[in-house]
Design an enzyme around this catalytic site. Structure first.
Site, PDB file in Angstrom:
ATOM      1  N   MET A 145      -4.492  -9.181   5.886  1.00  0.00           N
ATOM      2  CA  MET A 145      -5.175  -9.635   4.879  1.00  0.00           C
ATOM      3  C   MET A 145      -5.300  -8.393   3.655  1.00  0.00           C
ATOM      4  O   MET A 145      -5.215  -8.542   2.478  1.00  0.00           O
ATOM      5  CB  MET A 145      -6.458 -10.073   5.459  1.00  0.00           C
ATOM      6  N   ARG A 173       0.814  -0.988   0.033  1.00  0.00           N
ATOM      7  CA  ARG A 173       0.133   0.088  -0.060  1.00  0.00           C
ATOM      8  C   ARG A 173       0.762   1.394   0.075  1.00  0.00           C
ATOM      9  O   ARG A 173       2.009   1.172   0.354  1.00  0.00           O
ATOM     10  CB  ARG A 173      -0.642  -0.020   1.275  1.00  0.00           C
ATOM     11  N   HIS A 223       0.067   1.730  16.029  1.00  0.00           N
ATOM     12  CA  HIS A 223       0.120   0.417  16.948  1.00  0.00           C
ATOM     13  C   HIS A 223       1.230   0.521  18.112  1.00  0.00           C
ATOM     14  O   HIS A 223       2.068  -0.433  17.926  1.00  0.00           O
ATOM     15  CB  HIS A 223       0.122  -0.731  16.051  1.00  0.00           C
ATOM     16  N   LYS A 256       2.317   2.084   7.210  1.00  0.00           N
ATOM     17  CA  LYS A 256       2.744   1.277   8.273  1.00  0.00           C
ATOM     18  C   LYS A 256       3.378   2.119   9.414  1.00  0.00           C
ATOM     19  O   LYS A 256       3.919   3.236   8.874  1.00  0.00           O
ATOM     20  CB  LYS A 256       3.568  -0.097   7.861  1.00  0.00           C
ATOM     21  N   TYR A 284      -0.443   4.595  10.521  1.00  0.00           N
ATOM     22  CA  TYR A 284      -0.834   3.352  11.594  1.00  0.00           C
ATOM     23  C   TYR A 284       0.657   3.393  12.527  1.00  0.00           C
ATOM     24  O   TYR A 284       1.670   3.278  12.009  1.00  0.00           O
ATOM     25  CB  TYR A 284      -0.983   2.157  11.181  1.00  0.00           C
ATOM     26  N   GLU A 295      -5.070   4.578  14.042  1.00  0.00           N
ATOM     27  CA  GLU A 295      -5.683   3.626  14.697  1.00  0.00           C
ATOM     28  C   GLU A 295      -6.452   4.385  15.678  1.00  0.00           C
ATOM     29  O   GLU A 295      -7.376   3.594  16.410  1.00  0.00           O
ATOM     30  CB  GLU A 295      -5.253   2.357  15.050  1.00  0.00           C
ATOM     31  N   LEU A 298     -13.770  -9.093  18.413  1.00  0.00           N
ATOM     32  CA  LEU A 298     -12.943  -8.221  18.831  1.00  0.00           C
ATOM     33  C   LEU A 298     -13.303  -7.787  20.328  1.00  0.00           C
ATOM     34  O   LEU A 298     -14.635  -7.441  20.497  1.00  0.00           O
ATOM     35  CB  LEU A 298     -12.730  -6.988  18.001  1.00  0.00           C
ATOM     36  N   ASP A 344      -4.740 -10.800  14.177  1.00  0.00           N
ATOM     37  CA  ASP A 344      -3.827  -9.755  14.688  1.00  0.00           C
ATOM     38  C   ASP A 344      -3.909  -9.573  16.211  1.00  0.00           C
ATOM     39  O   ASP A 344      -3.213  -8.956  16.760  1.00  0.00           O
ATOM     40  CB  ASP A 344      -4.172  -8.693  13.998  1.00  0.00           C
ATOM     41  N   VAL A 398      -3.604 -14.952   7.866  1.00  0.00           N
ATOM     42  CA  VAL A 398      -2.983 -14.027   7.619  1.00  0.00           C
ATOM     43  C   VAL A 398      -3.240 -12.801   8.374  1.00  0.00           C
ATOM     44  O   VAL A 398      -4.265 -12.067   8.238  1.00  0.00           O
ATOM     45  CB  VAL A 398      -3.024 -13.853   6.014  1.00  0.00           C
TER      46      VAL A 398
HETATM   47  N1  LIG Z   1      -6.280 -10.190   9.695  1.00  0.00           N
HETATM   48  C1  LIG Z   1      -6.376  -8.919   9.061  1.00  0.00           C
HETATM   49  O1  LIG Z   1      -5.668  -8.592   8.185  1.00  0.00           O
HETATM   50  C2  LIG Z   1      -7.301  -8.072   9.840  1.00  0.00           C
HETATM   51  C3  LIG Z   1      -7.762  -6.613   9.212  1.00  0.00           C
HETATM   52  C4  LIG Z   1      -8.972  -6.052   9.793  1.00  0.00           C
HETATM   53  C5  LIG Z   1      -9.237  -6.222  11.024  1.00  0.00           C
HETATM   54  N2  LIG Z   1      -8.659  -7.293  11.879  1.00  0.00           N
HETATM   55  C6  LIG Z   1      -9.101  -7.681  13.090  1.00  0.00           C
HETATM   56  O2  LIG Z   1     -10.504  -8.224  12.790  1.00  0.00           O
HETATM   57  C7  LIG Z   1     -11.209  -8.355  14.263  1.00  0.00           C
HETATM   58  C8  LIG Z   1     -12.506  -7.628  14.074  1.00  0.00           C
HETATM   59  O3  LIG Z   1     -12.433  -6.544  13.850  1.00  0.00           O
HETATM   60  P1  LIG Z   1     -13.779  -5.467  13.602  1.00  0.00           P
HETATM   61  O4  LIG Z   1     -13.462  -4.206  13.079  1.00  0.00           O
HETATM   62  O5  LIG Z   1     -14.867  -6.363  13.062  1.00  0.00           O
HETATM   63  O6  LIG Z   1     -14.295  -5.231  15.170  1.00  0.00           O
HETATM   64  P2  LIG Z   1     -15.817  -4.783  15.586  1.00  0.00           P
HETATM   65  O7  LIG Z   1     -15.445  -4.113  16.967  1.00  0.00           O
HETATM   66  O8  LIG Z   1     -16.305  -4.072  14.651  1.00  0.00           O
HETATM   67  O9  LIG Z   1     -16.484  -6.316  15.829  1.00  0.00           O
HETATM   68  C9  LIG Z   1     -16.156  -7.180  16.767  1.00  0.00           C
HETATM   69  C10 LIG Z   1     -17.558  -7.851  17.209  1.00  0.00           C
HETATM   70  O10 LIG Z   1     -16.948  -8.761  17.999  1.00  0.00           O
HETATM   71  C11 LIG Z   1     -18.300  -9.153  18.825  1.00  0.00           C
HETATM   72  N3  LIG Z   1     -17.544  -9.956  19.991  1.00  0.00           N
HETATM   73  C12 LIG Z   1     -16.733  -9.777  21.028  1.00  0.00           C
HETATM   74  N4  LIG Z   1     -16.537 -11.048  21.624  1.00  0.00           N
HETATM   75  C13 LIG Z   1     -17.268 -11.948  21.125  1.00  0.00           C
HETATM   76  C14 LIG Z   1     -17.504 -13.241  21.375  1.00  0.00           C
HETATM   77  N5  LIG Z   1     -16.911 -13.860  22.441  1.00  0.00           N
HETATM   78  N6  LIG Z   1     -18.392 -13.849  20.610  1.00  0.00           N
HETATM   79  C15 LIG Z   1     -18.919 -13.418  19.569  1.00  0.00           C
HETATM   80  N7  LIG Z   1     -18.761 -11.983  19.340  1.00  0.00           N
HETATM   81  C16 LIG Z   1     -18.064 -11.461  19.942  1.00  0.00           C
HETATM   82  C17 LIG Z   1     -18.532  -7.701  19.266  1.00  0.00           C
HETATM   83  O11 LIG Z   1     -19.727  -7.644  20.011  1.00  0.00           O
HETATM   84  C18 LIG Z   1     -18.439  -6.777  17.799  1.00  0.00           C
HETATM   85  O12 LIG Z   1     -19.598  -6.823  17.596  1.00  0.00           O
HETATM   86  C19 LIG Z   1     -10.275  -7.334  15.065  1.00  0.00           C
HETATM   87  O13 LIG Z   1      -9.416  -8.453  15.651  1.00  0.00           O
HETATM   88  C20 LIG Z   1      -9.467  -6.724  14.169  1.00  0.00           C
HETATM   89  O14 LIG Z   1      -8.083  -6.354  14.469  1.00  0.00           O
HETATM   90  C21 LIG Z   1      -7.883  -8.178  10.919  1.00  0.00           C
END
Ligand SMILES: NC(=O)c1ccc[n+]([C@@H]2O[C@H](COP(=O)([O-])OP(=O)(O)OC[C@H]3O[C@@H](n4cnc5c(N)ncnc54)[C@H](O)[C@@H]3O)[C@@H](O)[C@H]2O)c1
Length: 372
Positions: free
Chosen positions: A301, A15, A96, A75, A94, A118, A240, A270, A298
């Site tokens: 992603m 990016r 972190h 980053k 970002y 963030e 999350l 993550d 990953v």
């Molecule tokens: N791997 C990647 O490249 C990548 C990219 C973007 C985001 N992420 C990660 O994805 C995850 C989700 O991000 P988001 O933006 O959707 O967060 P978000 O806060 O919008 O949504 C998280 C949801 O999880 C629910 N939740 C919490 N504990 C729970 C449980 N025990 N059971 C069921 N639901 C539960 C919450 O109520 C909430 O609705 C985060 O860890 C974020 O860092 C990873």
């Protein structure tokens, strides 16, 4: 203001901090924009695209860091970049910082003013500069999950959409926030039979009101989770708990209860991942097998679709970047406390409470820091 955008140097990062459109907006607002040569290539933007937008091209990152008033990146700055940051220079990217003491101390030592994507907030309590990447990761999850399910990749050999006479694959999305909602929309669009689990009743009500016709939802009790997981071909982890490691929602022992060759896509990797058997993988080697269950974990992603991700991030960062450039960071933060929430480091002081708590470093109130 002179705005500089160096090429990203973190491995596998394609990016770029400024799109040609964002550069153009800055130029028409009266700013000078310098882009490092080939900075946009990974996202499909040539130097000529930036020149056409009114920016100029600089040969090296050191020229950019030496001359720009504000550095816009994607980053966190790597060690070699941190050495080039200067007192009074704005860094908008970002960061972190909470798990990264070395970076935090280097940013403090540099004297720069570091505003982290963030931690910028919005009026709905959301994180507007994180949301676009969650949207990308969520929409990508069914796509990579469908690929993982293919026989040659170790999966069950199930086509998510089915065909006439053969029912669709079953997708379970755990966590119905930004990632989960976008994952469910795409999986439903592929024709899969989709259920979303969440622990938040307001969120379940929202999902039911808005998407009730295209996918199901259910409360994420432990019993419900494993019951639905047993039936699923693809399980997407999208939970999350802000500021905490992801809870482990499927244990190793429970893998034996899943369908052989089922796919787990752990987007929450993550934050440590929400399946006990998850460990971070890369785009070059994204999947692995544990007890006959295929895992895709990953951690970055959005990097797989660098062009879409760059455009989405650029749309979200542009208004803040322009406010910082047009008003200067102090006035921009004074006018918008959501942007002030992004201030993490200024003039040698750490200004973000949660980072200070995580690293045991004294924190100066961000409003007080604006006076320095
Ligand atoms: N791997 C990647 O490249 C990548 C990219 C973007 C985001 N992420 C990660 O994805 C995850 C989700 O991000 P988001 O933006 O959707 O967060 P978000 O806060 O919008 O949504 C998280 C949801 O999880 C629910 N939740 C919490 N504990 C729970 C449980 N025990 N059971 C069921 N639901 C539960 C919450 O109520 C909430 O609705 C985060 O860890 C974020 O860092 C990873």
């Amino acid at each position: 203001m002179h705005i500089g955008c160096p090429k990203e140097i973190k491995p596998q990062e394609f990016r770029v901090g400024l799109t040609p459109n964002a550069a153009h907006e800055a130029v028409v607002n009266g700013h000078k924009v310098s882009i490092e040569t080939n900075a946009g290539l990974g996202a499909g933007f040539t130097d000529q695209d930036y020149i056409n937008a009114g920016a100029d091209i600089m040969g090296t990152a050191s020229e950019i860091f030496a001359t720009a008033d504000m550095i816009v990146k994607v980053k966190e700055p790597q060690a070699v970049e941190r050495k080039m940051l200067r007192e009074g220079q704005i860094l908008f990217t970002y960061l972190h910082l909470a798990p990264d003491e070395a970076q935090t101390r280097d940013l403090m030592a540099s004297g720069c003013t570091a505003i982290a994507y963030e931690t910028v907030t919005d009026r709905n309590g959301g994180l507007p500069l994180l949301a676009p990447m969650s949207e990308v990761a969520g929409r990508l999850a069914p796509q990579v999950g469908a690929w993982t399910l293919q026989k040659a990749n170790g999966g069950r050999g199930v086509l998510l959409g089915g065909v006439p006479g053969v029912g669709p694959g079953k997708v379970l999305v755990i966590g119905g926030g930004v990632v989960g909602t976008h994952a469910a929309k795409i999986a439903a669009g592929m024709g899969a039979d989709v259920t979303v689990l969440d622990r938040s009743l307001p969120r379940l009500r929202y999902l039911d009101d808005v998407f009730g016709g295209s996918f199901k939802n259910s409360y994420a009790s432990a019993g419900n989770t494993i019951e639905l997981a047993r039936e699923a071909d693809l399980i997407i982890g999208a939970v999350l708990i802000p500021g905490a490691a992801a809870p482990k929602l499927i244990s190793r022992a429970q893998l034996a209860e899943l369908k052989p060759g089922a796919a787990l896509v752990d987007v929450a990797i993550d934050q440590g991942g929400c399946f006990e058997t998850s460990k971070a993988t890369t785009h070059h080697d994204p999947i692995y097998d544990v007890d006959g269950i295929m895992h895709y974990c990953v951690a970055n992603m959005p990097g797989a679709v660098a062009r879409t991700s760059t455009l989405a991030l650029g749309n979200a960062t542009m208004p803040f970047m322009l406010a910082l450039a047009n008003k200067g960071w102090r006035q921009a933060c004074a006018d918008d406390h959501h942007l002030l929430n992004g201030l993490n480091v200024h003039a040698g002081h750490l200004t973000y409470e949660a980072v200070g708590a995580a690293l045991g470093i004294d924190v100066m109130d961000a409003t007080a820091a604006m006076e320095i």
